[in-house]
Write a protein that holds these residues in place. Structure first.
Motif, short mmCIF file in Angstrom:
data_model
loop_
_atom_site.label_atom_id
_atom_site.label_comp_id
_atom_site.label_asym_id
_atom_site.label_seq_id
_atom_site.Cartn_x
_atom_site.Cartn_y
_atom_site.Cartn_z
N PHE A 60 44.31 98.47 43.25
CA PHE A 60 44.85 97.17 43.65
C PHE A 60 44.19 96.82 44.98
O PHE A 60 44.27 97.61 45.93
CB PHE A 60 46.37 97.23 43.83
N ARG A 64 48.32 90.72 47.91
CA ARG A 64 49.58 90.45 47.23
C ARG A 64 50.21 91.71 46.63
O ARG A 64 51.32 91.68 46.14
CB ARG A 64 49.36 89.42 46.12
N TYR A 65 49.48 92.81 46.64
CA TYR A 65 49.96 94.05 46.04
C TYR A 65 49.89 95.20 47.02
O TYR A 65 49.09 95.20 47.96
CB TYR A 65 49.12 94.40 44.80
N PHE A 66 50.72 96.21 46.76
CA PHE A 66 50.62 97.45 47.52
C PHE A 66 49.38 98.19 47.07
O PHE A 66 49.05 98.22 45.89
CB PHE A 66 51.88 98.31 47.28
N TRP A 67 48.69 98.76 48.04
CA TRP A 67 47.46 99.49 47.74
C TRP A 67 47.77 100.95 47.49
O TRP A 67 48.65 101.54 48.12
CB TRP A 67 46.50 99.39 48.91
N VAL A 143 52.17 92.48 52.41
CA VAL A 143 52.51 92.01 51.07
C VAL A 143 53.50 90.85 51.14
O VAL A 143 53.33 89.84 50.44
CB VAL A 143 53.08 93.18 50.22
N ARG A 147 52.74 86.93 49.80
CA ARG A 147 53.55 86.39 48.70
C ARG A 147 54.60 85.38 49.15
O ARG A 147 55.30 84.81 48.33
CB ARG A 147 54.24 87.53 47.96
N VAL A 177 52.86 103.38 42.74
CA VAL A 177 52.29 102.08 43.12
C VAL A 177 52.34 101.07 41.98
O VAL A 177 52.70 99.91 42.19
CB VAL A 177 50.84 102.25 43.63
N ASN A 181 54.41 97.61 42.11
CA ASN A 181 53.75 96.31 41.98
C ASN A 181 54.30 95.50 40.80
O ASN A 181 54.38 94.27 40.87
CB ASN A 181 52.24 96.49 41.88
N LEU A 184 57.45 94.15 42.07
CA LEU A 184 57.12 93.11 43.05
C LEU A 184 56.81 91.78 42.34
O LEU A 184 57.22 90.72 42.81
CB LEU A 184 55.92 93.57 43.87
N ASP A 185 56.13 91.86 41.21
CA ASP A 185 55.81 90.63 40.47
C ASP A 185 57.06 89.92 39.95
O ASP A 185 57.02 88.72 39.66
CB ASP A 185 54.89 90.95 39.28
#
Length: 191
Positions: A60, A64-67, A143, A147, A177, A181, A184-185
Motif C-alpha cells: 500500500f 489514504r492507507y496504512f503502509w 491517513v 481521507r 494491515v 485498510n 478503513l474503507d
C-alpha cells in the motif's frame, strides 16, 4: 542376489506410497476439514472476489492507507514466490542505506516521533502482513488527513484491529494491515 534386491524395492515402493502419497493426502484432508480457512490460505474476500490473504502482506503506497513494513522479496514487493529475508548483517552498508531510505520516506510523509523498527526493516520472510501498533499509531494523522477523517476515529479503528498476544503471553501485539485498510474503507468522513 535377486532375493536381496526384491525386499529393498518393495520397501522403497511401500514407504514411497506411505510417506509420499498417503501421509500428505491424509494431512491435507484433515487440515481441509478441521482448519478449512487456514488450509486454503486465509483468504479475505469482498463478495466473490479474493482481495488478499491474512497471511501475506500487500503493498500500500497511497497516503489514504496504512503502509506495511518493507518487503525483502525479489524485484516485486510481497511476492510470495520469492519469500526471503535480506540476509544482510548489522554492519552491512546496503542494509544501512535501505534503512536510511525508509527513514527518509517516513519523514517526507510527515510521520513524526520515534520510528518503530518494523517501519524500516523487512521481516524474515519479507511477507509479514502485520505491523506493530506503534507503527500503526504513527500513521494515524497521515491517513486521517488524506481521507478527511477525525484522527480519533482512525485511532479507535487501529485499537479495534489490534490483535493481542495469544493467551496474553505468546507473541506480540500486532495489526494486520490488509484487515485495517479494509475496515478503513468502510469509514465515512465525519462532517
Amino acid at each position: 542376489m535377486l532375493a536381496n534386491f526384491r525386499p529393498a524395492v518393495v520397501l522403497l515402493l511401500l514407504f514411497t506410497a506411505l510417506t509420499g502419497l498417503a501421509y500428505p493426502l491424509g494431512i491435507t484432508a484433515v487440515a481441509a476439514i478441521t482448519l478449512a480457512d487456514k488450509a486454503s490460505g486465509s483468504m479475505i474476500r469482498n463478495g466473490d472476489r479474493v482481495i488478499g490473504s491474512r497471511l501475506i502482506g500487500q503493498q500500500f503506497q497511497s497516503d489514504r492507507y496504512f503502509w506495511p513494513r518493507p518487503s525483502a522479496t525479489a524485484e516485486v514487493a510481497y511476492n510470495a514466490g520469492a519469500s526471503s529475508g535480506t540476509n544482510l548483517g548489522p554492519t552491512s552498508a546496503k542494509l544501512r542505506d535501505m534503512v536510511a531510505a525508509a527513514v527518509r520516506h517516513i519523514g517526507e510523509a510527515g510521520i513524526d516521533g520515534p520510528i518503530p523498527a518494523d517501519a524500516v526493516t523487512a521481516s524474515g520472510s519479507g511477507l509479514d502482513p502485520d505491523i506493530s501498533p506503534a507503527f500503526a499509531q504513527r500513521q494515524i494523522a497521515r491517513v486521517a488527513k488524506a481521507r478527511g477523517l477525525d484522527p480519533d476515529q482512525v485511532a479507535s479503528l487501529v485499537d479495534d484491529q489490534t490483535a493481542l498476544p495469544w493467551l496474553g503471553l505468546f507473541g506480540e501485539p500486532r495489526v494486520n494491515v490488509l484487515a485495517l485498510n479494509i475496515a478503513l474503507d468502510s469509514l465515512e468522513p465525519q462532517g
